[in-house]
Enzyme design. Structure first.
Site, PDB file in Angstrom:
ATOM      1  CG  HIS A   1      64.320   3.510 -52.292  1.00 48.86           C
ATOM      2  ND1 HIS A   1      63.496   3.242 -51.444  1.00 48.86           N
ATOM      3  CD2 HIS A   1      63.925   2.835 -53.441  1.00 48.86           C
ATOM      4  CE1 HIS A   1      62.560   2.352 -51.787  1.00 48.86           C
ATOM      5  NE2 HIS A   1      62.736   2.181 -53.295  1.00 48.86           N
TER       6      HIS A   1
ATOM      7  CG  ASP B   1      53.168   3.351 -54.541  1.00 43.69           C
ATOM      8  OD1 ASP B   1      53.398   3.256 -55.999  1.00 43.69           O
ATOM      9  OD2 ASP B   1      53.744   2.894 -53.782  1.00 43.69           O
TER      10      ASP B   1
ATOM     11  NE  ARG C   1      53.506  -0.810 -61.192  1.00 42.80           N
ATOM     12  CZ  ARG C   1      54.721  -0.560 -60.374  1.00 42.80           C
ATOM     13  NH1 ARG C   1      54.525   0.472 -59.407  1.00 42.80           N
ATOM     14  NH2 ARG C   1      55.702  -0.880 -60.906  1.00 42.80           N
TER      15      ARG C   1
ATOM     16  CB  SER D   1      55.969   3.114 -57.833  1.00 48.24           C
ATOM     17  OG  SER D   1      56.044   2.483 -56.582  1.00 48.24           O
TER      18      SER D   1
ATOM     19  CE  LYS E   1      56.781   3.799 -52.774  1.00 44.75           C
ATOM     20  NZ  LYS E   1      56.596   2.454 -52.991  1.00 44.75           N
TER      21      LYS E   1
HETATM   22  N1  URA Z   1      59.427  -0.520 -55.493  1.00 46.14           N
HETATM   23  C1  URA Z   1      58.381   0.327 -55.210  1.00 46.14           C
HETATM   24  O1  URA Z   1      58.189   0.982 -54.378  1.00 46.14           O
HETATM   25  N2  URA Z   1      57.786   0.725 -56.313  1.00 46.14           N
HETATM   26  C2  URA Z   1      58.048  -0.188 -57.524  1.00 46.14           C
HETATM   27  O2  URA Z   1      57.085  -0.044 -58.334  1.00 46.14           O
HETATM   28  C3  URA Z   1      59.058  -0.803 -57.450  1.00 46.14           C
HETATM   29  C4  URA Z   1      59.945  -1.139 -56.553  1.00 46.14           C
END
Ligand code: URA
Ligand code: CA
Length: 437
Positions: free
Chosen positions: A82, A161, A168, A183, A187
């Site tokens: 990621h 999220d 946010r 966050s 995922k």
């Molecule tokens: N990518 C995400 O999925 N969440 C974040 O808070 C920052 C980058």
């Protein structure tokens, strides 16, 4: 539980209990907490921070707010990677097939472009016919058959999220360590992987531009990730300039193919090899990073990486001939040069602005419902440290009649800095943070 009490406790710097955190995430997911109370707690978290125990609880509650994908029917260790988001950062398109060719299982869910950063799904969709939506059964079958599949996130992946991220964005609480960590990790955990290698970007195109902040983010993600019982490791890598030279969707797919063909070397290939080595290490295939890199080099040299890419494209309804004939990709009709206004050493780039220039040409979205044009984008012709003459080409725009060329040029005009004295290229790999055992 009373939201006001939870907000007040965090406001006063106290540690929230697991039940309080669960109550908040349930309220967000079921829509029983109004946005103003969610926003107030987000700001309290941004200001007061969270302990690592609270961050683990928030991560797990967010992961469980929707589907938890069960990939136990896939044999072997599922490795994922990621990136926190970059420009010209097409390592997934190189690594998914290459790491699979080395024997790892890559069951990957990717996202779309966000802000000035590109998204793997958008790039894959530039391949004629390619489908990013598979049923869970087809996804599992494909990974068992050919070791690799890259698909879109299901709608119900960590729904908490989605709500938190949108709030946010408009409440100045994006740059909170526990909120970023929960966050991203929620995922990954909901997507069912066993091991994840994180590529935390640092520099002018990164979510956290400073090196100290990026290293802290990487350390925290590895610490929290490992506490959830999965194997997380991280690299902190440069985003002071685009990673590859191609920016745009079909263009980035093209550059990934050229890396797998052995035609393109440089930072994109180097970062891919470092990340891939960590993926093979996490999968228990490589004995150390050096061994991992050697395995990747031989899969690349033998053409097995390219062959795996063809197999993945064919399995997901795409036309695998694009790998051998790049002219089958969507081609933008127009070309325009951006030239240096003065001579000198290229000493800095505003990477985010370069990503946004590609977005204005149509490679990314301005509004979330916008369609993207897979063919447009730009190719960089100079990198930090290069000496350029006035009038020399800095990049070539690939445009369509719908591209905002003037807007892109305005951004690019301010995106390059020059110096009369020699400038060093930025360091590429700043830190490697290994999994905690
Ligand atoms: N990518 C995400 O999925 N969440 C974040 O808070 C920052 C980058
Ligand atoms: Ca709501």
């Amino acid at each position: 539980m009373d939201p006001v009490k939870i907000i007040a406790r965090k406001r006063d710097g106290l540690e929230l209990t697991r039940d309080e955190i669960q109550s908040f995430v349930t309220g967000v997911t079921r829509n029983s907490w109004p946005d103003y109370q969610i926003a107030a707690l987000l700001m309290a978290i941004r200001l007061a921070g969270m302990t690592s125990r609270e961050t683990v609880d928030l991560t797990m509650a967010m992961a469980a707010s929707g589907d938890l994908l069960d990939l136990s029917q896939i044999t072997g260790v599922k490795v994922d990677k990621h990136s926190t988001g970059g420009v010209g950062d097409t390592t997934t398109l190189i690594l998914a097939p290459l790491v699979a060719a080395c024997g790892a299982k890559v069951a990957k869910m990717s996202g779309r472009g966000l802000g000035h950063t590109g998204g793997t799904l958008d790039k894959l969709e530039s391949i004629p016919g390619f489908s990013v939506s598979l049923t869970r059964e087809a996804f599992i079958r494909q990974v068992n058959d050919i070791s690799v599949a890259v698909i879109g996130q299901t709608a119900d992946l960590a729904p908490a999220d989605k709500v938190l991220y949108a709030l946010r964005d408009v409440t100045a609480t994006v740059d909170s360590l526990p909120l970023i960590v929960s966050s991203i990790l929620s995922k990954k955990i909901a997507a069912g992987c066993d091991a994840v290698v994180l590529d935390v970007k640092t520099g002018s195109g990164a979510i956290i531009p400073t090196l100290e902040g990026s290293i802290e983010l990487a350390r925290t993600m590895v610490e929290i990730g490992c506490k959830t019982g999965r194997r997380f490791s991280a690299l902190v890598t440069d985003m002071d300039q685009p990673l590859g030279n191609y920016i745009g969707n079909a263009l980035e797919f093209e550059e990934a193919v050229r890396v797998l063909r052995g035609e393109v070397t440089g930072p994109l290939r180097d970062v891919s090899m470092e990340l891939g080595a960590q993926m093979l290490l996490s999968a228990g295939i490589a004995s150390d990073a050096e061994d991992g890199k050697n395995r990747l080099e031989s899969a690349l040299a033998s053409g097995q990486g390219l062959e795996k890419l063809r197999a993945m494209i064919a399995a997901q309804s795409g036309d695998p001939r694009v790998v051998d004939d790049l002219s089958l990709l969507p081609q933008a009709p127009g070309r325009e040069s951006v030239r240096a206004a003065r001579s000198g050493y290229l000493c800095g780039m505003r990477t985010g602005d370069i990503g946004n220039a590609a977005r204005l040409l149509g490679a990314g979205r301005i509004h979330k419902e916008d369609a993207i044009d897979p063919s447009v984008g730009l190719i960089m012709r100079a990198r930090i440290g290069d000496y350029v003459e006035a009038g020399q080409e800095l990049c070539v725009l690939h445009t369509s009649p719908a591209s905002d060329v003037a807007g892109a040029r305005a951004l690019l005009d301010g995106a390059f800095s020059f110096s009369d004295t020699a400038a060093d290229p930025p360091k590429l790999i700043h830190a490697i943070i290994e999994a905690e055992r």
